[in-house]
Design an enzyme around this catalytic site. Structure first.
Site, PDB file in Angstrom:
ATOM      1  N   ASP A   1      -2.305   8.255   8.218  1.00 12.04           N
ATOM      2  CA  ASP A   1      -3.621   6.897   8.773  1.00 12.04           C
ATOM      3  C   ASP A   1      -2.902   5.818  10.131  1.00 12.04           C
ATOM      4  OD1 ASP A   1      -2.648   5.357   7.342  1.00 12.04           O
ATOM      5  OD2 ASP A   1      -4.313   5.170   5.535  1.00 12.04           O
TER       6      ASP A   1
ATOM      7  N   HIS B   1      -0.072   4.442   7.236  1.00 10.11           N
ATOM      8  CA  HIS B   1       0.827   5.341   5.731  1.00 10.11           C
ATOM      9  C   HIS B   1       1.134   6.782   6.196  1.00 10.11           C
ATOM     10  CE1 HIS B   1      -2.409   1.963   4.480  1.00 10.11           C
ATOM     11  NE2 HIS B   1      -0.972   1.661   4.021  1.00 10.11           N
TER      12      HIS B   1
ATOM     13  N   SER C   1       0.852  -1.234  -0.599  1.00 12.58           N
ATOM     14  CA  SER C   1       0.046   0.129  -0.204  1.00 12.58           C
ATOM     15  C   SER C   1       0.776   1.379  -0.079  1.00 12.58           C
ATOM     16  CB  SER C   1      -1.247  -0.180   1.611  1.00 12.58           C
ATOM     17  OG  SER C   1      -0.088  -0.093   3.036  1.00 12.58           O
TER      18      SER C   1
END
Length: 362
Positions: free
Chosen positions: A327, A330, A37
């Protein structure tokens, strides 16, 4: 007089165009991105069973058009910034391209295979929710066959040998191992687990080499134990030492693995990026980089904004540039930009044996 005026306009327009071309010079034919991600640009949008998605607000609030694209960020991520520095548009997500009629033309400048939640290892239950590294390389093999078919073997090999292959993965393996419901710790020691992951990564790099890859950018795992979700597990809100230790064990394996692979294959070049050390400097000297918040997420709810993920019901900080974390897991666009600056132009303290700019010139 009209002819003179026309000449002056043409002359200065040419100078402007030359400046633009020089500033945005394309340094490599293509960029191929593999990972999780941290560099996913939307592949998970196409995975129906995936819970790891970022195609909703407030993700993308600082992305052009304030659009949530599937990037786990308030704006651009490391894949975007690296492509910018290479003079390329950010490679599109493979799952958005592979069914397009003009995909062969798109493949020429690269594709992004990264997937949120992906690891070097993924169990059978994960295969519909993310794209593990082996599957990402499988997808690249399809791209390789397409390029050979359309360009011919010699031209395809020439193009790929000058392209940049970036692999940013491993954090999910670390967090999976230290998870309270994981059985991995019972079946292998931290060192055994790190060794097995490094060996598996080596296998995938070898597969990429067999299909034209010659220039690799491989990032170590950052201090995954210091992300808000891991701090939340400790009553003192300190970093998860077990996660950070495992990240360091894996990173310590990477350097000799890459050196050995280069010796064995003979015709590859690589840049190893010490993301862990750069990330540590964010936490130890945040003011140097313009950060004032190193523990809490910008977007979320509860303690450290980490009890509830970044969702449309969440709160988000007004100044994203002063936060290291967007978040639970990340980095913000600001942190990703600084990380990529160090990856591309960093000194030997953070890149080995060369940085990406030097790798391009090899």
């Amino acid at each position: 007089m009209a002819q003179v005026t026309l000449f002056i306009v043409f002359f200065f327009t040419s100078l402007i165009n030359l400046k633009v071309d020089k500033a945005g010079a394309q340094l490599a034919p293509a960029a191929f991105i593999f990972g999780d991600s941290l560099v996913d640009v939307g592949n998970n949008n196409y995975l129906k069973l995936s819970l790891d998605k970022a195609d909703f607000p407030y993700n993308g609030i600082d992305y052009p058009g304030q659009k949530a694209t599937g990037r786990f960020s308030n704006g651009k991520n490391a894949a975007d910034f690296l492509a910018d520095k290479l003079g390329l548009g950010s490679p599109p997500p493979y799952l958005a391209v592979n069914s397009m009629p003009n995909k062969s033309n798109i493949y020429l400048t690269g594709v992004n295979f990264a997937s949120g939640g992906a690891g070097i290892f993924n169990g059978p239950d994960d295969l519909e929710r993310s794209i593990p590294l082996k599957k990402q390389v499988d997808y690249y093999m399809n791209v390789y066959q397409d390029l050979v078919q359309n360009l011919g073997s010699t031209e395809a090999q020439n193009r790929l040998s000058k392209s940049i292959f970036t692999i940013i993965i491993g954090s999910n393996d670390v967090l999976g191992y230290v998870s309270s419901d994981s059985s991995l710790g019972k079946s292998s020691t931290p060192q055994q687990y790190a060794d097995t992951r490094t060996s598996s990564l080596r296998d995938q790099l070898t597969r990429l080499h067999s299909a034209g890859a010659r220039k690799f950018v491989v990032s170590g795992v950052p201090a995954a134990g210091c992300c808000p979700s891991q701090r939340l597990k400790d009553s003192t809100l300190e970093c998860n030492a077990d996660a950070n230790n495992l990240a360091q064990l894996y990173n310590a394996d990477l350097k000799p693995m890459l050196q050995g692979l280069q010796t064995e294959l003979g015709d590859i070049s690589y840049s190893y990026f010490d993301a862990y050390s750069v990330f540590e400097t964010f936490l130890q000297t945040p003011a140097k980089y313009g950060f004032t918040e190193t523990k809490a997420a910008c977007c979320g709810l509860g303690t450290l904004n980490a009890e509830v993920p970044c969702l449309p019901i969440s709160n988000y900080c007004p100044n994203r540039n002063d936060h290291v974390f967007w978040d639970l897991y990340h980095p913000t666009q600001a942190a990703a930009s600084i990380l990529t600056d160090n990856l591309f132009d960093g000194t030997g303290q953070y890149t080995h044996p060369v940085n990406v700019r030097e790798l391009v010139a090899v």
